[in-house]
Design a protein around this motif. Structure first.
Motif, PDB file in Angstrom:
ATOM      1  N   GLU A 138      -8.914  -3.838 -16.116  1.00 28.36           N
ATOM      2  CA  GLU A 138      -9.994  -3.833 -15.131  1.00 28.36           C
ATOM      3  C   GLU A 138     -11.313  -4.376 -15.671  1.00 28.36           C
ATOM      4  O   GLU A 138     -12.020  -5.118 -14.995  1.00 28.36           O
ATOM      5  CB  GLU A 138     -10.212  -2.426 -14.593  1.00 28.36           C
ATOM      6  N   LEU A 159     -10.826  -8.284  -6.577  1.00 27.78           N
ATOM      7  CA  LEU A 159     -11.206  -6.910  -6.258  1.00 27.78           C
ATOM      8  C   LEU A 159      -9.984  -6.014  -6.336  1.00 27.78           C
ATOM      9  O   LEU A 159     -10.096  -4.802  -6.493  1.00 27.78           O
ATOM     10  CB  LEU A 159     -11.792  -6.830  -4.851  1.00 27.78           C
ATOM     11  N   ALA A 160      -8.823  -6.614  -6.151  1.00 23.58           N
ATOM     12  CA  ALA A 160      -7.587  -5.841  -6.200  1.00 23.58           C
ATOM     13  C   ALA A 160      -6.521  -6.656  -6.920  1.00 23.58           C
ATOM     14  O   ALA A 160      -6.628  -7.879  -7.023  1.00 23.58           O
ATOM     15  CB  ALA A 160      -7.128  -5.502  -4.789  1.00 23.58           C
ATOM     16  N   ARG A 180     -15.081 -11.215 -12.024  1.00 21.90           N
ATOM     17  CA  ARG A 180     -15.603 -11.074 -10.670  1.00 21.90           C
ATOM     18  C   ARG A 180     -17.109 -11.343 -10.654  1.00 21.90           C
ATOM     19  O   ARG A 180     -17.632 -12.046  -9.804  1.00 21.90           O
ATOM     20  CB  ARG A 180     -15.312  -9.652 -10.197  1.00 21.90           C
ATOM     21  N   THR A 231      -7.820  -9.810   4.941  1.00 24.04           N
ATOM     22  CA  THR A 231      -8.723  -9.112   4.019  1.00 24.04           C
ATOM     23  C   THR A 231      -8.001  -8.774   2.720  1.00 24.04           C
ATOM     24  O   THR A 231      -8.552  -8.919   1.624  1.00 24.04           O
ATOM     25  CB  THR A 231      -9.275  -7.840   4.681  1.00 24.04           C
ATOM     26  N   THR A 232      -6.752  -8.340   2.855  1.00 25.51           N
ATOM     27  CA  THR A 232      -5.982  -7.998   1.661  1.00 25.51           C
ATOM     28  C   THR A 232      -5.852  -9.203   0.732  1.00 25.51           C
ATOM     29  O   THR A 232      -6.049  -9.100  -0.483  1.00 25.51           O
ATOM     30  CB  THR A 232      -4.582  -7.507   2.078  1.00 25.51           C
ATOM     31  N   LEU A 237      -7.839 -11.713   0.609  1.00 25.46           N
ATOM     32  CA  LEU A 237      -9.169 -12.021   0.089  1.00 25.46           C
ATOM     33  C   LEU A 237      -9.518 -11.139  -1.120  1.00 25.46           C
ATOM     34  O   LEU A 237     -10.115 -11.611  -2.088  1.00 25.46           O
ATOM     35  CB  LEU A 237     -10.198 -11.807   1.209  1.00 25.46           C
ATOM     36  N   THR A 238      -9.136  -9.870  -1.054  1.00 31.92           N
ATOM     37  CA  THR A 238      -9.443  -8.994  -2.190  1.00 31.92           C
ATOM     38  C   THR A 238      -8.678  -9.429  -3.435  1.00 31.92           C
ATOM     39  O   THR A 238      -9.172  -9.281  -4.554  1.00 31.92           O
ATOM     40  CB  THR A 238      -9.099  -7.516  -1.900  1.00 31.92           C
ATOM     41  N   PHE A 268       0.860  -1.192   0.000  1.00 34.56           N
ATOM     42  CA  PHE A 268       0.000   0.000   0.000  1.00 34.56           C
ATOM     43  C   PHE A 268       0.890   1.234   0.000  1.00 34.56           C
ATOM     44  O   PHE A 268       1.955   1.223   0.617  1.00 34.56           O
ATOM     45  CB  PHE A 268      -0.906   0.009   1.232  1.00 34.56           C
ATOM     46  N   THR A 318     -13.516  -7.219 -13.854  1.00 32.15           N
ATOM     47  CA  THR A 318     -14.885  -7.005 -13.390  1.00 32.15           C
ATOM     48  C   THR A 318     -15.790  -8.113 -13.874  1.00 32.15           C
ATOM     49  O   THR A 318     -16.614  -8.640 -13.130  1.00 32.15           O
ATOM     50  CB  THR A 318     -15.420  -5.651 -13.902  1.00 32.15           C
TER      51      THR A 318
END
Ligand code: ATP
Ligand code: MG
Lengths: 378, 225
Positions: free
Chosen positions: B75, B55-56, B82, B46-47, B49-50, B11, B79
């Motif tokens: 992206e 999601l990331a 996803r 969580t990171t 998981l994304t 990050f 999407t």
């Protein structure tokens, strides 16, 4: 293609549901927006109709109208008067006109009786304007009686009804044969109401007027150009005030749109994040917001425009009266002919719907391009 | 089903507050199994998981979905993957306030352009399945926490995804509701879905439904069984 349509329907469904959630805010927005369109459209429709009306009125009038004055008041043109004008260079045609007012006690209205120049109307027949058609329920072929000022009853057959092209010009007209006119008003033989002169060269009009005054000191020439100028100056002045109002309105609207644009609420941002996380593309989110902006602005545009139309053409633009009252100088009372102009609508549409939709989309675009993983965290 | 090789995630990369939340993760998520990620707060669950749920994107490393490398996809494609492959159940449920339960459920299906009638039927069946049929038109903010979560589960299932992703699914539930959730989890697992969740809750991590437990600490896997 079908899925595309279905998709748009979904987006619109969601948009409508989403708009309904913030009823107060959106209704407020809609009314301010609608009001703006209303003011803009009213001004546009009103000035446009007036200009159209004015052009029509003046198109048919002669360059110079000559009246004879007695003790400062308009009097009849006696026999031999027209001949006394003699030959003036530049005057193409001079002719005596016959017209007068008649008060119809049945419907309590004033009509203008007139001998139509260049129009063949048989004896005993008349051609009426649309106002009479309405108020007296007349149609071609009907008979109608008027009681003359001397008390006799005169009966006429309606030969035709004038087209409704310009109420201002023709609404209360009753056109008839010269003999009928003289008989009805007991108008002395050889006399006229005034004299119309056509002058081909606009440069000569002033000279002609001066020569007329010299030849006939008791006459008053009225120049069309002068009427036009009075008209234009009143018009421009009024329009200037309206434009100032308009600028203020647009400014207010700009602030509103900007506020809306800058103040994308935390709630809205959160929702955009959720939609993205559950599989909406950036484009879907933007399209949804686009529909939202478009729905609001279209609705506001429609409501505002329709209200403006009713205001101008059915309520005589009552709200503008304080500003536009000056018109009464020229025309005591009239109803404007409804007139819609495609280009005008397009312009209005462009200046209201477009900036709003654009202003809404910019911040959405910024919010919609953020990473979807942010929703995972509180 | 999913394979991660040497995943690292930073990050604020390149800035003074640069922080590596994941440092070298190699992990394979088995198909049709329930995988639980556990570890102390801040360990990177969580990171991770994304990244698993697209999601990331990882800062470094490869993500393979059914053998296909998806780490480099733009992206738009992510999407779509996803939407088709994953259903999400968020810790805060993340329902859209002001909309009814059923409207929330159908939301992820809008971009697919499937006919509304079909969607509503399916949403209704899903709600009935978790005993929420009678609450379909209630605004979600009026629902209890447990009901909200069940709406969120239905929403995750509307596109019939192969995999479900849940972040701390029982963190906002009491013991009774957590048990109910485990019951639903069992049924979903039995229907052959791949499930990945994170949890602090021993009741979840140690329950019989969970096949595969991955323990994280400081952005690294310290235990896997
Ligand atoms: N957007 C971000 N910017 C900076 N640091 C972040 C960001 N998101 C997460 N982090 C940091 O990354 C680390 C891992 O976060 P993560 O949310 O994955 O932990 P977690 O294991 O899910 O914790 P918890 O059990 O509390 O949910 C934390 O130290 C967090 O502060
Ligand atoms: Mg977490």
């Amino acid at each position: 293609m079908n899925t595309w349509i279905e998709k748009q329907r979904h987006l619109i469904d969601f948009t409508v549901a989403s708009l309904a959630r913030r009823k107060g805010k959106n209704l407020g927005l809609l009314s301010i927006y609608g009001l703006l369109v209303f003011v803009l459209a009213s001004v546009a429709l009103y000035t446009h109709a007036l200009r159209a009306e004015a052009t029509k009125v003046l198109a048919g009038t002669p360059e110079i109208v000559l009246q004879r004055l007695v003790a400062g008041r308009h009097d009849l043109i006696p026999p031999g008067y027209i001949e006394r004008i003699g030959r003036i260079r530049g005057v193409q045609k001079k002719e005596g006109r016959l017209w007068g007012y008649y008060y119809d006690s049945v419907v309590k209205a004033n009509y203008t009786f007139m001998v139509a120049p260049g129009m063949k109307i048989a004896r005993g027949e008349i051609v009426v304007g649309p106002a009479l058609e309405r108020s007296r329920g007349l149609a071609a072929g009907n008979g109608i009686s008027f009681r003359s000022y001397s008390g006799e009853l005169h009966t006429f057959i309606v030969a035709d009804v004038l087209p409704q092209s310009s109420e201002l010009v023709s609404a209360d007209l009753v056109l008839m044969h010269e003999e009928d006119f003289r008989a009805f008003f007991k108008y002395p033989e050889g006399h006229y109401t005034d004299v119309a002169l056509s002058v081909a060269n606009p440069q000569e009009i002033k000279n002609v007027a001066v020569k007329l005054m010299n030849a006939l000191p008791d006459s008053r020439p009225i120049l069309r150009d002068e009427v036009l100028r009075t008209y234009a100056s009143i018009f421009d002045w009024r329009e200037g005030i309206m434009l100032a109002l308009l600028a203020a309105a647009i400014l207010a609207f700009g602030i509103l749109a900007w506020e809306k644009a800058a103040g994308l609420s935390a709630e809205e941002k959160r929702e955009i994040g959720i939609l993205k996380a559950i599989g909406w593309e950036t484009g879907d989110v933007i399209k949804m917001k686009f529909w939202e902006g478009l729905l609001i602005s279209l609705l506001a545009f429609l409501l505002g425009y329709i209200a403006a139309y009713l205001h101008v053409f059915h309520a005589d633009a009552v709200l503008f009266e304080p500003v536009l009252k000056g018109w009464a100088v020229l025309y005591p009372r009239f109803t404007l002919t409804p007139h819609i102009d495609g280009l005008q609508i397009a312009t209005l549409f462009f200046f209201t719907v477009f900036p709003y939709t654009a202003a809404v989309l910019v911040p959405i675009w910024r919010a919609a391009t953020t990473d979807p993983d942010t929703v995972m965290r509180g | 089903m999913l394979e991660l090789t040497n995943i690292r995630k930073a990050f604020n990369q390149g800035r003074h507050n640069e922080y590596w939340a994941l440092s070298g993760i190699d992990l394979a998520i088995p198909e049709r199994k329930v995988t639980a990620l556990r570890g102390p707060s801040g360990s990177g669950k969580t990171t991770l998981l994304t990244i698993l749920g697209c999601l990331a994107r990882p800062t470094e490393g490869r993500v393979r979905l059914k053998g296909e490398d998806i780490s480099g996809l733009p992206e738009r494609f992510l999407t779509e993957i996803r939407r088709q492959t994953f259903g999400f159940i968020f810790q805060q449920f993340n329902l859209i306030r002001g909309l009814s339960a059923i409207e929330n459920v159908v939301l992820p299906a809008y971009p697919t352009g499937r006919p509304r009638k079909v969607l509503l039927e399916r949403a209704e069946a899903l709600l009935a399945d978790v005993n929420l049929g009678h609450r379909r038109d209630a605004k979600v903010e009026w629902l209890s926490g447990g009901e909200q979560q069940r709406v969120a589960i239905c929403r995750a299932l509307i596109n019939d995804p192969e995999a479900l992703i849940a972040d701390e699914p029982t963190a906002n539930l009491d013991t009774k509701l957590s048990k109910e959730f485990l019951g639903i989890l069992e049924r979903l697992a039995a229907s052959g879905r791949t499930i990945i969740l994170t949890s602090h809750d021993p009741m979840v991590v140690e329950s019989a439904v969970v096949d595969h437990v991955v323990t994280l600490r400081d952005g690294q896997i310290v235990d896997e069984k």
